[in-house]
Write an enzyme that holds these catalytic residues in place. Structure first.
Site, PDB file in Angstrom:
ATOM      1  N   GLU A  62     -15.769 -13.720 -20.557  1.00 49.10           N
ATOM      2  CA  GLU A  62     -16.156 -13.549 -21.953  1.00 49.10           C
ATOM      3  C   GLU A  62     -16.501 -14.875 -22.636  1.00 49.10           C
ATOM      4  OE1 GLU A  62     -14.514 -10.229 -20.299  1.00 49.10           O
ATOM      5  OE2 GLU A  62     -13.247 -11.975 -20.646  1.00 49.10           O
ATOM      6  N   HIS A  92     -12.786 -11.084  -6.398  1.00 50.84           N
ATOM      7  CA  HIS A  92     -12.912 -11.213  -7.857  1.00 50.84           C
ATOM      8  C   HIS A  92     -12.905 -12.674  -8.303  1.00 50.84           C
ATOM      9  CE1 HIS A  92     -12.817  -9.713 -11.942  1.00 50.84           C
ATOM     10  NE2 HIS A  92     -11.777 -10.496 -12.217  1.00 50.84           N
ATOM     11  N   ARG A 131      -3.536 -29.987 -13.453  1.00 51.20           N
ATOM     12  CA  ARG A 131      -4.832 -30.387 -14.002  1.00 51.20           C
ATOM     13  C   ARG A 131      -4.993 -30.110 -15.498  1.00 51.20           C
ATOM     14  NH1 ARG A 131      -4.977 -29.333  -8.875  1.00 51.20           N
ATOM     15  NH2 ARG A 131      -6.496 -30.262  -7.473  1.00 51.20           N
TER      16      ARG A 131
END
Length: 154
Positions: A62, A92, A131
């Site tokens: 999105e 996915h 990270r």
């Protein structure tokens, strides 16, 4: 011989810039840390808090839609994409990583607007946690530097 190059410190002045941030809520503990580091660095670079617009979306897929909506406002010098995609057991991961990354790049080119892509793509939570702060800071620095560079070039 190439012309004189301005130092990168000149490009890291965010005092006159307006920046939009789009953050995915999925893997929210990671994306919140990304956002916090990003905000702190933007402020440290001189971007005024009133010139930072931060929106949240459900997930990485999105992010491009929200980036496009912000880009169409034509009021931002740069945008930042913050998300975290952790590999699972299915395809996915590749779909989300590839589609979100390609869409962010396409939007930057289509709108001639710098978009710092800090959508982490990692194997596990430990890699994401390792990270999250550095990538949040890096995204802020990239956004400010590229906004100043593109403003200079136009």
């Amino acid at each position: 011989m190439f012309g004189a190059e301005k130092g990168s410190a000149d490009h890291l002045n965010g005092k006159k810039l307006s920046v939009g941030i789009v953050q995915a809520r999925f893997n929210e503990s990671i994306t919140n840390a990304l956002a916090q580091a990003c905000w702190q660095e933007l402020l440290a670079l001189g971007v005024e808090e009133k010139n930072i617009h931060h929106v949240k979306v459900p997930g990485a897929l999105e992010i491009p839609s929200a980036l496009q909506a912000l880009a169409e406002r034509d009021q931002y010098d740069a945008l930042i994409a913050l998300g975290c995609i952790i590999r699972g057991e299915t395809y996915h991961f590749e779909l989300v990583a590839n589609e979100s990354g390609a869409s962010v790049s396409r939007l930057a080119l289509d709108y001639q607007l710098p978009i710092a892509n800090a959508i982490l793509t990692v194997e596990n939570v430990a890699q994401a946690e390792a990270r999250q702060v550095d990538k949040g800071r890096d995204a802020a620095r990239v956004a400010v530097e590229m906004a100043n560079l593109l403003n200079e070039l136009s």
